[in-house]
Design an enzyme around this catalytic site. Sequence first.
Site, PDB file in Angstrom:
ATOM      1  N   GLU A 292      -0.458  10.461   1.067  1.00  0.00           N
ATOM      2  CA  GLU A 292      -1.825   9.954   1.155  1.00  0.00           C
ATOM      3  C   GLU A 292      -2.141   9.463   2.554  1.00  0.00           C
ATOM      4  OE1 GLU A 292      -5.038   6.793   0.821  1.00  0.00           O
ATOM      5  OE2 GLU A 292      -3.017   6.707   1.647  1.00  0.00           O
ATOM      6  N   GLU A 293      -1.168   8.798   3.173  1.00  0.00           N
ATOM      7  CA  GLU A 293      -1.398   8.163   4.473  1.00  0.00           C
ATOM      8  C   GLU A 293      -1.585   9.174   5.596  1.00  0.00           C
ATOM      9  OE1 GLU A 293      -2.107   5.212   4.636  1.00  0.00           O
ATOM     10  OE2 GLU A 293      -1.061   4.070   3.092  1.00  0.00           O
TER      11      GLU A 293
ATOM     12  N   HIS B  41      -0.831  -2.231   6.157  1.00  0.00           N
ATOM     13  CA  HIS B  41      -0.297  -1.322   7.182  1.00  0.00           C
ATOM     14  C   HIS B  41       0.456  -2.090   8.261  1.00  0.00           C
ATOM     15  CE1 HIS B  41      -2.787   2.576   6.418  1.00  0.00           C
ATOM     16  NE2 HIS B  41      -2.384   2.013   5.293  1.00  0.00           N
TER      17      HIS B  41
ATOM     18  N   ASP C 271       0.862  -1.186   0.000  1.00  0.00           N
ATOM     19  CA  ASP C 271       0.000   0.000   0.000  1.00  0.00           C
ATOM     20  C   ASP C 271       0.896   1.234   0.000  1.00  0.00           C
ATOM     21  OD1 ASP C 271      -1.995   1.880   0.301  1.00  0.00           O
ATOM     22  OD2 ASP C 271      -2.367   1.409   2.414  1.00  0.00           O
TER      23      ASP C 271
END
Length: 335
Positions: free
Chosen positions: A199-200, A308, A169
């Site tokens: 993004e995270e 994650h 991811d």
Amino acid sequence: MLKYLKDLTEFAGPSGNEDNVREYIKEKISGKVDEVITDRMGNLIALKKGKGSGKKILLDAHMDEVGFMVTNINEDGTLSFAPVGGVDTRVVIGKKVKVGKDVIGIIGYKAIHLQRDGYLSTPKYSELKIDIGAKSKAEAEKLVKIGDYVSFVTSYEERGDYIIAKALDDRCGCSVLMDLIEEGIETDHDVYFAFTVQEETGLRGPAIIAEQLNVDIAIAVETTTSGDDPELERQLWSTHLGDGPAITFMHSGYVVNQTIFEKLVETAKQNNIPFQYKMRTVGGTNARRYALTGIPAGVVSVPARYIHSPVSIINKKDYEHTLALLREFLRRKDF
């Protein structure tokens, strides 16, 4: 296919520290597209011009991964740290990490037999420390500093139909975009490939892309949680490895544009491409950020177990079918 995924996953690149990932992608796609720019936020944007008078379509994949940052150097030489993005403390204990450029450490926690609540307790980040082998604060300060990024250290593996790695991811999405570029795909549409940052930590990268590109459609090419692991009963699964790309109809903060959603589903059905619906609506993607600027957006994702975490798993066939779905979607003329 999968020419770049190994290299991509093994780079350290938590949110805000995507430089090495960006430079690698830029090097590999240069000469294969009509234009490449890096904007002031750090997003890498490549343009492949269409052969007709089609639409302007944006494919987005974020370069950053979840990670950590050093917040204090303690008197005993250990490091306090905080998450960069969403990382459950239960998946980090005892894991190998890299601090800064090349310092290796282990994330430590009080031994189980010394814990008041035993192994059932969920630690707080304030209770975890990174051990880099330093015996004192002075020794540790020679190696690291407050504000240094910390990332998981995981070697890429392929086992049969499965790929095991960190940062899938969304290096998986980046790899899909790079494969499309590598193929030299031809379409009526101008296609922008956006490799985005942060993004995270709040979908920050796309915030300025809409200012620069007057696109008609955006597709977030993502990696999403599967759920088909020992933690969940089947009815709670979000997606399942091996069933094809996940097409999202709604997620946190965004109901996907109905026309784009239906055309993605139709494209899969017409071309006999296996696909699945993402059945849980938690989590978010850059599609929400594009929609907030008035750009209709959709989401296509490769399912992954243990997302994650230091080790995620995807199915090669899901990757292949995601690539096929996007390839055929770009060839449509009825947008």
